[in-house]
Design a protein around this motif. Structure first.
Motif, short mmCIF file in Angstrom:
data_model
loop_
_atom_site.label_atom_id
_atom_site.label_comp_id
_atom_site.label_asym_id
_atom_site.label_seq_id
_atom_site.Cartn_x
_atom_site.Cartn_y
_atom_site.Cartn_z
N ALA A 37 0.85 -1.19 0.00
CA ALA A 37 0.00 0.00 0.00
C ALA A 37 0.88 1.23 0.00
O ALA A 37 1.76 1.39 0.84
CB ALA A 37 -0.89 -0.02 1.23
N ALA A 39 0.26 4.21 0.68
CA ALA A 39 0.11 5.13 1.81
C ALA A 39 1.22 4.96 2.82
O ALA A 39 1.61 5.90 3.48
CB ALA A 39 -1.23 4.91 2.47
N SER A 40 1.72 3.78 2.94
CA SER A 40 2.73 3.57 3.95
C SER A 40 4.15 3.59 3.37
O SER A 40 5.11 3.48 4.10
CB SER A 40 2.49 2.26 4.68
OG SER A 40 2.13 1.27 3.76
N THR A 41 4.28 3.70 2.06
CA THR A 41 5.63 3.72 1.50
C THR A 41 5.97 5.06 0.87
O THR A 41 7.13 5.38 0.71
CB THR A 41 5.81 2.62 0.42
OG1 THR A 41 4.76 2.79 -0.53
CG2 THR A 41 5.75 1.25 1.02
N SER A 45 3.75 10.38 3.18
CA SER A 45 2.62 9.86 3.97
C SER A 45 2.95 9.99 5.44
O SER A 45 4.11 9.99 5.84
CB SER A 45 2.38 8.40 3.63
OG SER A 45 3.39 7.61 4.19
N ALA A 48 3.46 5.65 9.30
CA ALA A 48 2.51 4.57 9.51
C ALA A 48 3.19 3.46 10.30
O ALA A 48 4.40 3.43 10.41
CB ALA A 48 2.04 4.02 8.17
N PRO A 51 4.41 -1.37 7.51
CA PRO A 51 3.44 -1.77 6.50
C PRO A 51 3.40 -3.28 6.33
O PRO A 51 4.42 -3.94 6.44
CB PRO A 51 3.96 -1.10 5.23
CG PRO A 51 5.42 -0.88 5.48
CD PRO A 51 5.57 -0.67 6.96
N SER A 108 -2.76 -8.38 -0.56
CA SER A 108 -2.67 -7.06 -1.20
C SER A 108 -3.89 -6.80 -2.07
O SER A 108 -4.26 -5.67 -2.34
CB SER A 108 -1.41 -6.98 -2.06
OG SER A 108 -1.48 -7.95 -3.09
N VAL A 143 -6.91 -0.14 -0.12
CA VAL A 143 -5.85 0.85 0.04
C VAL A 143 -4.70 0.27 0.87
O VAL A 143 -3.54 0.44 0.54
CB VAL A 143 -6.41 2.12 0.71
CG1 VAL A 143 -5.29 3.06 1.11
CG2 VAL A 143 -7.35 2.82 -0.26
N ASN A 144 -5.05 -0.46 1.90
CA ASN A 144 -4.02 -1.08 2.74
C ASN A 144 -4.09 -2.59 2.62
O ASN A 144 -5.18 -3.16 2.52
CB ASN A 144 -4.22 -0.70 4.20
CG ASN A 144 -4.02 0.78 4.42
OD1 ASN A 144 -2.97 1.33 4.06
ND2 ASN A 144 -5.03 1.43 4.95
N CYS A 145 -2.93 -3.21 2.66
CA CYS A 145 -2.93 -4.66 2.67
C CYS A 145 -3.61 -5.16 3.94
O CYS A 145 -3.61 -4.49 4.97
CB CYS A 145 -1.50 -5.19 2.63
SG CYS A 145 -0.75 -4.91 1.04
#
Ligand code: ARG
Ligand code: ZN
Length: 490
Positions: A37, A39-41, A45, A48, A51, A108, A143-145
């Motif tokens: 995702a 968003a976390s990489t 962002s 987080a 991830p 994922s 959006v997130n795994c």
């Protein structure tokens, strides 16, 4: 990579045009391998938690006939369907299906199966997800795994004009059948995905709650307990059905139309709900009264009734030649005769309780339910099992009855063909003769008890017959289930 996944314009019930999940910037999508995702990489962002790196769930579970049916990476636990059916509308079916599932890997991306209908929006745990719907594969990228072992909810808003799957005929449909006053579903083997997005495999039974809103005057019926009808305003009513039994997708029922609901109870206290098309009421009256008797007959032969509801959906679709063992409430296209009802009730044990592990093993459902139906006929004094056997054995070697061995259907069209049902039942008759009535009945009861809510194989059935009888039944099965051509001796 920046990909625009979908850009459907669609209308809500209130006619507001919305733009669906059009562009999800920065989401790594497409292609196999590790999806992370973004968003976390991505550098900007917010910090987080570590991830989760996931991989996509498989797009099929490798059934030997339907390798792409079902999906990997999660276990569906429950479906909550909130649907509207407008038989005369432009959009016949619309609503939201919410699947609760548990990830069986770090995930994922994952698929559900859905035929023809248009997906408008997908939410995973309350956050909009991207999706791609190609053929019957609905591929969803949250959006997130999702971490292995985690529970998640997938809410899918969808709709359109449902129909049967391409392999269907009018007489033998698979999926959503339009009737003159609504619809009914005959969903075996794969037709469940014609009315809701589903993990369409024998290997993922789940519980269900089904709410269906229909124009007043019509009734919506499903499996399970009837929770009642409520006005939904604007000339519509909502019907609610709940099911705590574990159900394999093909056993889910839906019928919409003019129905009368009749209630009752079996001897052992199982609630009965019948939904009867008024045009079939006279023809089905006497037969439906016999449901408690048929359940008791099944209990005597196969052990405790494995479902917590009973009944029937008797629709009016004269051209459809099928009945289906929809769990706890078999579906008929017309008033059934008692032989057919006994067959569908036998499936409550053979198929609905003891599950197939692969569609190629269909004999475990149909061979056993057909033999059970012969036993019913014998008790009814209509024909003995021996008469059934002898009449069939007289059919010449080029008859379709001998076209393939019941344990080896070659293609999907073979699944419900005479060799599976009738030659399949003949195999059981031969085994019964060899082991004797007492051992045979013990085999049936032990089978249903030991394999309740399990995925079974033909090999396990054969092994059980040898274990219980102490006889070499394998030879009989080789001739009657596994070998090509008409057996040389009756
Ligand atoms: N299991 C059903 C029965 O024997 C038959 C379903 C046939 N399905 C089909 N698509 N032809 O009662
Ligand atoms: Zn059957």
């Amino acid at each position: 990579m920046l990909i625009q996944r979908s850009r459907h314009k669609y209308r809500t019930k209130h006619g507001r045009a919305l733009k669906a999940a059009a562009v999800v910037a920065g989401l790594a999508v497409g292609g196999a391998g590790v999806g992370v995702a973004m968003a976390s990489t991505s550098t900007d962002s917010p910090a987080a938690a570590v991830p989760v790196k996931g991989t996509p769930g498989a797009d099929g579970v490798k059934d030997s006939f339907f390798p792409k049916a079902g999906n990997g990476g999660y276990d569906a636990l429950h479906y909550a369907l909130d649907l509207a059916v407008e038989p005369k509308g432009k959009t016949v079916l619309s609503g939201t299906s919410t699947m609760t599932a548990k990830a069986t890997q770090d995930l994922s991306r994952f698929n559900l199966d859905l035929s023809r209908l248009t997906v408008k929006k997908v939410m995973v745990d309350g956050t909009e997800a991207t999706f791609r719907h190609k053929g019957t594969e609905l591929e969803i990228t949250p959006v997130n795994c999702i971490a292995k072992g985690e529970r998640f909810k997938v809410a899918i808003t969808y709709g359109g004009r449902p129909g049967v799957l391409p392999d269907s005929t009018e007489e033998s449909p698979d999926g959503w059948v339009t009737t003159d006053d609504g619809a009914m579903v005959m969903g075996e083997p794969l037709g469940a995905m014609t009315w809701y997005p589903v993990n369409n495999t024998l290997h993922d039974p789940a519980t269900y709650e089904v709410a269906v809103t229909v124009p007043s005057g019509l009734t919506a019926v499903s499996n399970g307990r009837y929770l009642g009808k409520k006005s939904a305003g604007a000339g519509k009513d909502t019907f609610r059905w709940n099911n705590d039994n574990q159900i394999v997708p093909y056993q889910t029922a839906l019928a919409v139309g003019k129905f009368t609901l009749q209630t009752g109870k079996t001897e052992s206290g199982v609630p009965i709900v019948n939904a009867v098309d008024p045009r079939q009421r006279t023809a089905s009256r006497d037969i439906l009264r016999r449901i408690p008797e048929v359940v008791e007959w099944g209990e005597k032969l196969f052990g405790a009734y494995p479902v917590d509801t009973a009944g029937a959906i008797v629709d009016h679709a004269p051209k459809v030649g099928l009945a289906l063992e929809t769990i706890g409430r078999p579906t008929y296209a017309k008033a059934p005769v008692s032989t057919v009802m006994a067959h569908e009730y036998a499936h409550q044990w053979f198929g609905d309780s003891v599950w197939l592990s692969d569609w190629s093993q269909i004999w475990l459902n149909e061979g056993l339910a057909t033999y059970a139906m012969w036993m019913w006929d014998e008790e009814e004094g209509r024909a003995t099992t021996q008469q059934w056997f002898d009449g069939l054995y007289r059919l010449p070697a080029d008859n379709e009855l001998w076209a393939f061995p019941p344990a080896k259907p070659g293609k999907p069209k073979d699944l419900f063909a005479p060799p599976v049902y009738y030659r399949g039942a003949m195999a059981l008759h031969k085994v019964r003769q060899a082991v004797g009535d007492k051992a045979f009945l013990k085999i049936l009861k032990t089978w249903t008890a030991e394999h309740k809510h399990r995925h079974a194989t033909i090999e396990e059935f054969i092994a059980l017959t040898e274990k219980i009888s102490g006889k070499e039944t394998r030879k009989i099965f080789n001739v009657w289930l596994h070998s090509k051509g008409k057996p040389a001796h009756p």
